[in-house]
Design a protein around this motif. Structure first.
Motif, PDB file in Angstrom:
ATOM      1  N   GLY A  24       0.815  -1.213   0.000  1.00  0.00           N
ATOM      2  CA  GLY A  24       0.000   0.000   0.000  1.00  0.00           C
ATOM      3  C   GLY A  24       0.842   1.254   0.000  1.00  0.00           C
ATOM      4  N   ARG A  25       1.923   1.220   0.743  1.00  0.00           N
ATOM      5  CA  ARG A  25       2.805   2.387   0.850  1.00  0.00           C
ATOM      6  C   ARG A  25       3.577   2.625  -0.448  1.00  0.00           C
ATOM      7  NH1 ARG A  25       6.662   1.332   5.355  1.00  0.00           N
ATOM      8  NH2 ARG A  25       4.764   1.487   6.581  1.00  0.00           N
ATOM      9  N   ASN A  26       4.051   1.531  -1.072  1.00  0.00           N
ATOM     10  CA  ASN A  26       4.923   1.660  -2.246  1.00  0.00           C
ATOM     11  C   ASN A  26       4.214   1.467  -3.581  1.00  0.00           C
ATOM     12  OD1 ASN A  26       7.060   1.890  -0.383  1.00  0.00           O
ATOM     13  ND2 ASN A  26       7.287  -0.333  -0.309  1.00  0.00           N
ATOM     14  N   GLY A  27       2.946   1.027  -3.548  1.00  0.00           N
ATOM     15  CA  GLY A  27       2.237   0.755  -4.793  1.00  0.00           C
ATOM     16  C   GLY A  27       2.732  -0.482  -5.507  1.00  0.00           C
ATOM     17  N   ASP A  28       3.384  -1.388  -4.761  1.00  0.00           N
ATOM     18  CA  ASP A  28       3.936  -2.607  -5.349  1.00  0.00           C
ATOM     19  C   ASP A  28       2.936  -3.748  -5.299  1.00  0.00           C
ATOM     20  OD1 ASP A  28       6.389  -1.356  -5.728  1.00  0.00           O
ATOM     21  OD2 ASP A  28       7.186  -2.032  -3.796  1.00  0.00           O
ATOM     22  N   GLY A  29       3.215  -4.774  -6.062  1.00  0.00           N
ATOM     23  CA  GLY A  29       2.497  -6.031  -5.961  1.00  0.00           C
ATOM     24  C   GLY A  29       3.337  -7.020  -5.174  1.00  0.00           C
ATOM     25  N   PHE A  30       2.848  -8.230  -5.084  1.00  0.00           N
ATOM     26  CA  PHE A  30       3.608  -9.310  -4.449  1.00  0.00           C
ATOM     27  C   PHE A  30       3.390 -10.570  -5.272  1.00  0.00           C
ATOM     28  CE2 PHE A  30      -0.524  -9.012  -2.418  1.00  0.00           C
ATOM     29  CZ  PHE A  30      -0.983 -10.333  -2.368  1.00  0.00           C
ATOM     30  N   GLY A  31       4.202 -11.569  -5.036  1.00  0.00           N
ATOM     31  CA  GLY A  31       4.125 -12.782  -5.829  1.00  0.00           C
ATOM     32  C   GLY A  31       3.333 -13.876  -5.152  1.00  0.00           C
ATOM     33  N   ILE A  32       2.479 -14.535  -5.916  1.00  0.00           N
ATOM     34  CA  ILE A  32       1.781 -15.726  -5.424  1.00  0.00           C
ATOM     35  C   ILE A  32       2.343 -16.929  -6.158  1.00  0.00           C
ATOM     36  CG2 ILE A  32      -0.425 -16.956  -5.385  1.00  0.00           C
ATOM     37  CD1 ILE A  32      -1.786 -14.336  -4.732  1.00  0.00           C
ATOM     38  N   CYS A  33       2.795 -17.909  -5.361  1.00  0.00           N
ATOM     39  CA  CYS A  33       3.360 -19.148  -5.894  1.00  0.00           C
ATOM     40  C   CYS A  33       2.674 -20.329  -5.225  1.00  0.00           C
ATOM     41  CB  CYS A  33       4.853 -19.252  -5.586  1.00  0.00           C
ATOM     42  SG  CYS A  33       5.902 -18.014  -6.326  1.00  0.00           S
ATOM     43  N   LEU A  34       2.541 -21.410  -5.957  1.00  0.00           N
ATOM     44  CA  LEU A  34       2.017 -22.646  -5.397  1.00  0.00           C
ATOM     45  C   LEU A  34       3.010 -23.206  -4.380  1.00  0.00           C
ATOM     46  CD1 LEU A  34      -0.224 -24.860  -5.590  1.00  0.00           C
ATOM     47  CD2 LEU A  34       1.202 -25.946  -7.341  1.00  0.00           C
ATOM     48  N   VAL A  35       2.494 -23.718  -3.261  1.00  0.00           N
ATOM     49  CA  VAL A  35       3.345 -24.341  -2.245  1.00  0.00           C
ATOM     50  C   VAL A  35       3.880 -25.668  -2.789  1.00  0.00           C
ATOM     51  CG1 VAL A  35       3.375 -25.424   0.038  1.00  0.00           C
ATOM     52  CG2 VAL A  35       2.163 -23.261  -0.296  1.00  0.00           C
ATOM     53  N   LEU A  36       5.199 -25.826  -2.734  1.00  0.00           N
ATOM     54  CA  LEU A  36       5.840 -27.079  -3.124  1.00  0.00           C
ATOM     55  C   LEU A  36       6.017 -27.972  -1.897  1.00  0.00           C
ATOM     56  CD1 LEU A  36       7.202 -28.682  -5.404  1.00  0.00           C
ATOM     57  CD2 LEU A  36       9.337 -27.515  -4.825  1.00  0.00           C
ATOM     58  N   GLU A  37       6.508 -27.365  -0.802  1.00  0.00           N
ATOM     59  CA  GLU A  37       6.684 -28.080   0.461  1.00  0.00           C
ATOM     60  C   GLU A  37       6.276 -27.159   1.593  1.00  0.00           C
ATOM     61  OE1 GLU A  37      10.673 -29.503   1.052  1.00  0.00           O
ATOM     62  OE2 GLU A  37      10.800 -30.256  -0.998  1.00  0.00           O
ATOM     63  N   GLY A  38       5.596 -27.730   2.590  1.00  0.00           N
ATOM     64  CA  GLY A  38       5.202 -26.943   3.752  1.00  0.00           C
ATOM     65  C   GLY A  38       3.733 -26.568   3.689  1.00  0.00           C
ATOM     66  N   ASN A  39       3.382 -25.545   4.474  1.00  0.00           N
ATOM     67  CA  ASN A  39       2.002 -25.099   4.605  1.00  0.00           C
ATOM     68  C   ASN A  39       1.902 -23.601   4.362  1.00  0.00           C
ATOM     69  OD1 ASN A  39       0.889 -27.674   5.552  1.00  0.00           O
ATOM     70  ND2 ASN A  39       2.186 -27.303   7.334  1.00  0.00           N
ATOM     71  N   GLU A  40       0.679 -23.135   4.163  1.00  0.00           N
ATOM     72  CA  GLU A  40       0.444 -21.705   3.937  1.00  0.00           C
ATOM     73  C   GLU A  40       0.751 -20.886   5.186  1.00  0.00           C
ATOM     74  OE1 GLU A  40      -3.583 -21.268   2.597  1.00  0.00           O
ATOM     75  OE2 GLU A  40      -3.127 -21.974   0.581  1.00  0.00           O
ATOM     76  N   THR A  41       0.518 -21.459   6.356  1.00  0.00           N
ATOM     77  CA  THR A  41       0.742 -20.741   7.611  1.00  0.00           C
ATOM     78  C   THR A  41       1.914 -21.363   8.359  1.00  0.00           C
ATOM     79  OG1 THR A  41      -0.838 -22.145   8.769  1.00  0.00           O
ATOM     80  CG2 THR A  41      -1.690 -20.103   7.816  1.00  0.00           C
ATOM     81  N   GLY A  42       2.428 -20.627   9.333  1.00  0.00           N
ATOM     82  CA  GLY A  42       3.546 -21.133  10.124  1.00  0.00           C
ATOM     83  C   GLY A  42       4.876 -20.850   9.449  1.00  0.00           C
TER      84      GLY A  42
END
Length: 196
Positions: free
Chosen positions: A39-57
């Motif tokens: 929001g501050r910089n007007g940037d985006g971020f990357g979304i990638c499929l999880v290969l190993e692990g979980n979305e949280t933690g």
């Protein structure tokens, strides 16, 4: 050495396609920081499929290809969590990653080339017709989709990859394909098989 850019990554159990929207619920501090920075910089971020692990933690290991997400809208859910609606824009390849002190995964990425503007080829006309029928039946035609979109190979391919009942691995393979015509061939193969 390719021209690289630093991009905060958000590994998820889903694949975001260019032009697609996705709803997110944000509650981990690292992702609240990410949203604040975007929001501050007007940037985006990357979304990638999880290969190993979980979305949280602990930070998950993402696949090497993803899509930049741009925040279009935000709000608060009934349980007080921040909600976002993001839209996929550019595709990228992750060259290496690092983890910030707050647990946020950051990648050095190279942007993939934009799709060439190509008319739908005769051998792929069935795919454009299929998409148009799905859109008409689901009522999303009210969104004002221009009829010319159905003659854009890349647009048809991305929309089918978004709405067909594909596995995440099938969607990931389509996302990683740089050639829109080859993407359409992959879709034809999936439709002609028992894969979907």
């Amino acid at each position: 050495m390719p021209d690289t850019h630093s991009l905060a990554l958000f590994p998820l159990q889903t694949v975001l396609m260019p032009g697609s929207t996705l709803g997110l619920r944000i509650f981990e501090p690292r992702y609240l920081d990410l949203v604040r920075d975007c929001g501050r910089n007007g940037d985006g971020f990357g979304i990638c499929l999880v290969l190993e692990g979980n979305e949280t933690g602990a930070p998950a290991v993402p696949v090497a290809f993803g899509t930049e997400a741009r925040i279009e809208d935000f709000g608060t859910s009934d349980d007080g969590l921040l909600t976002l609606r993001v839209r996929g824009t550019r595709r990228f390849r992750v060259l290496r990653t690092r983890v910030r002190d707050n647990g946020l995964l950051v990648g050095d990425v190279e942007w993939r080339a934009d799709d060439a503007v190509l008319p739908v080829q005769p051998q792929h006309a069935l795919l454009a017709t299929l998409l148009q029928r799905i859109v008409d039946k689901t009522g999303t035609s009210e969104l004002g989709i221009d009829e010319e979109c159905y003659d854009d190979t890349a647009w048809v391919g991305w929309r089918l990859a978004e709405i067909l009942p594909l596995s995440d691995h099938q969607r990931q393979a389509l996302l990683q394909e740089d050639d829109p015509l080859q993407r359409m061939e992959q879709l034809l193969g999936l439709i002609g098989s028992d894969a979907i």
